[in-house]
Write an enzyme that holds these catalytic residues in place. Structure first.
Site, PDB file in Angstrom:
ATOM      1  N   ARG A  47    -134.227 -46.812  29.531  1.00  0.00           N
ATOM      2  CA  ARG A  47    -134.240 -45.459  28.904  1.00  0.00           C
ATOM      3  C   ARG A  47    -135.333 -45.487  27.796  1.00  0.00           C
ATOM      4  O   ARG A  47    -135.609 -44.338  27.728  1.00  0.00           O
ATOM      5  CB  ARG A  47    -133.124 -45.774  27.906  1.00  0.00           C
ATOM      6  N   ASP A 154    -123.385 -34.567  16.177  1.00  0.00           N
ATOM      7  CA  ASP A 154    -123.880 -35.798  16.714  1.00  0.00           C
ATOM      8  C   ASP A 154    -125.216 -36.578  16.208  1.00  0.00           C
ATOM      9  O   ASP A 154    -125.695 -35.866  15.303  1.00  0.00           O
ATOM     10  CB  ASP A 154    -124.180 -35.432  18.189  1.00  0.00           C
TER      11      ASP A 154
HETATM   12  C1  SAM Z   1    -120.400 -39.978  25.678  1.00  0.00           C
HETATM   13  S1  SAM Z   1    -120.885 -38.692  24.655  1.00  0.00           S
HETATM   14  C2  SAM Z   1    -119.187 -38.136  24.313  1.00  0.00           C
HETATM   15  C3  SAM Z   1    -119.306 -36.637  24.343  1.00  0.00           C
HETATM   16  C4  SAM Z   1    -117.935 -35.992  24.089  1.00  0.00           C
HETATM   17  N1  SAM Z   1    -117.101 -36.128  22.791  1.00  0.00           N
HETATM   18  C5  SAM Z   1    -117.018 -36.122  25.112  1.00  0.00           C
HETATM   19  O1  SAM Z   1    -115.956 -36.921  25.132  1.00  0.00           O
HETATM   20  O2  SAM Z   1    -117.387 -35.549  26.255  1.00  0.00           O
HETATM   21  C6  SAM Z   1    -121.120 -39.899  23.112  1.00  0.00           C
HETATM   22  C7  SAM Z   1    -121.838 -39.254  21.835  1.00  0.00           C
HETATM   23  O3  SAM Z   1    -121.756 -39.770  20.977  1.00  0.00           O
HETATM   24  C8  SAM Z   1    -123.001 -39.831  20.139  1.00  0.00           C
HETATM   25  N2  SAM Z   1    -122.949 -41.071  19.017  1.00  0.00           N
HETATM   26  C9  SAM Z   1    -123.257 -42.426  19.588  1.00  0.00           C
HETATM   27  N3  SAM Z   1    -123.291 -42.983  18.383  1.00  0.00           N
HETATM   28  C10 SAM Z   1    -123.131 -42.279  17.188  1.00  0.00           C
HETATM   29  C11 SAM Z   1    -123.121 -42.461  15.809  1.00  0.00           C
HETATM   30  N4  SAM Z   1    -123.328 -43.454  15.280  1.00  0.00           N
HETATM   31  N5  SAM Z   1    -122.920 -41.072  15.049  1.00  0.00           N
HETATM   32  C12 SAM Z   1    -122.595 -40.020  15.592  1.00  0.00           C
HETATM   33  N6  SAM Z   1    -122.552 -39.863  17.135  1.00  0.00           N
HETATM   34  C13 SAM Z   1    -122.883 -40.863  17.828  1.00  0.00           C
HETATM   35  C14 SAM Z   1    -123.838 -39.849  21.200  1.00  0.00           C
HETATM   36  O4  SAM Z   1    -125.218 -39.324  20.736  1.00  0.00           O
HETATM   37  C15 SAM Z   1    -123.356 -39.157  22.329  1.00  0.00           C
HETATM   38  O5  SAM Z   1    -123.926 -37.764  22.294  1.00  0.00           O
END
Ligand code: SAM
Length: 290
Positions: A47, A154
């Site tokens: 990545r 996000d």
């Molecule tokens: C797999 S996606 C989930 C998207 C959506 N909620 C779904 O279930 O389809 C996980 C998201 O969590 C975000 N994320 C990870 N750590 C985070 C944090 N500490 N604060 C806010 N967002 C975070 C990532 O950037 C990513 O876009």
């Protein structure tokens, strides 16, 4: 480049040494709550390879130095590169069915005098989840007299910038029923030909913001529903527990928290009751089926 680069990574390029991996794990854990197990070294190397190229750096050592020097600025680049943003329209559809059948109707009863409805999509990635909440809301909330809004946040600034546009490649909407497509999207023209654009009426409901869930939250709530799906999977147990308790404080009494299919609040000390598959309710208010 070390000779074993190809064997270790499957492609030529710099190799992430143990000490560098440890440093990156530490930075990501401290700042984003994301736990990278020892088995994630290849993933991190893969990545970050693009990030190194973008910065014109030739080694992970140089990248770690850059990270130390630039502090919060590069932290965004690091987190953007490492987060998994997989999502889809109406992913885990049972949450949207529950939103339409009892979560929003209950909130409308509860908020009959304020006529205010608030939903938070926490960890919204490229915005599909938040727009699905808006689409579901316009199906069930009467168009006049209700102040219905969705906050979508996000940690990753790139996905937020994408989500704000509301412009999706056609393959991302291909599986939606044709009526949903007609009602919620318009066909892109000019530079957006071959794209589906979320209708302005839906875009106006959703506000996108960059927000690290581990940091202070500027909003006050209360929210009637919070979706934090497939996000906490990256966090350790203590971080999850703190976060779920903070979500609960942000929920209206009787409000709901939806989490992802691979997540559970089992063994977490939080004042929420499981009421359905990956659906939890804060006590108080008029309950569904009570
Ligand atoms: C797999 S996606 C989930 C998207 C959506 N909620 C779904 O279930 O389809 C996980 C998201 O969590 C975000 N994320 C990870 N750590 C985070 C944090 N500490 N604060 C806010 N967002 C975070 C990532 O950037 C990513 O876009």
């Amino acid at each position: 480049m070390p000779e074993n680069a190809f064997l270790e990574t499957g492609c030529y390029g710099p190799v992430l040494e143990d000490s560098e991996f440890e440093f990156i794990r530490h930075v990501v854990g401290e700042n984003a709550g994301i736990v990278l197990g020892p088995n994630k070294r290849q993933l991190v190397q893969g990545r970050l390879a693009r990030r190194l190229r973008e910065l014109g750096l030739r080694s992970y050592q140089a990248y770690c130095d850059h990270l130390r020097r630039s502090g919060p600025e590069e932290l965004v680049g690091l987190i953007n590169a490492l987060t998994t943003n997989v999502t889809a329209f109406f992913r885990e559809n049972h949450h949207f069915e529950a939103l339409a059948s009892y979560m929003l109707p209950e909130a409308m009863l509860r908020n009959a005098s304020s006529r205010r409805l608030r939903v938070w999509s926490a960890g919204c990635s490229t915005g599909e989840e938040a727009y699905c909440v808006a689409m579901t809301g316009v199906d069930v909330v009467p168009p006049a007299g209700w102040d219905f809004k969705v906050l979508a946040t996000d940690i990753d600034s790139e996905v937020i910038a994408f989500a704000q546009q509301g412009v999706y490649p056609l393959d991302r909407v291909a599986s939606l029923p044709s009526e949903r497509l007609r009602n919620s999207f318009q066909k892109g023209g000019g530079a957006q030909v071959g794209k589906a654009i979320v209708k302005a009426q839906l875009r106006a409901i959703v506000t996108f913001r960059v927000l690290n869930l581990l940091h202070a939250w500027p909003m006050h709530g209360p929210f009637d529903v919070i979706l934090c799906r497939n996000v906490m999977i990256y966090f350790d147990q203590a971080t999850r527990e703190r976060l779920v308790n903070r979500f609960t404080e942000m929920l209206a009494p009787g409000g709901y928290l939806c989490i992802g299919h691979a997540e559970s609040l089992h063994n977490l000390d939080a004042p929420l009751r499981a009421v359905g598959r990956t659906i939890y309710r804060r006590s108080g208010g008029e309950a569904h089926g009570s």
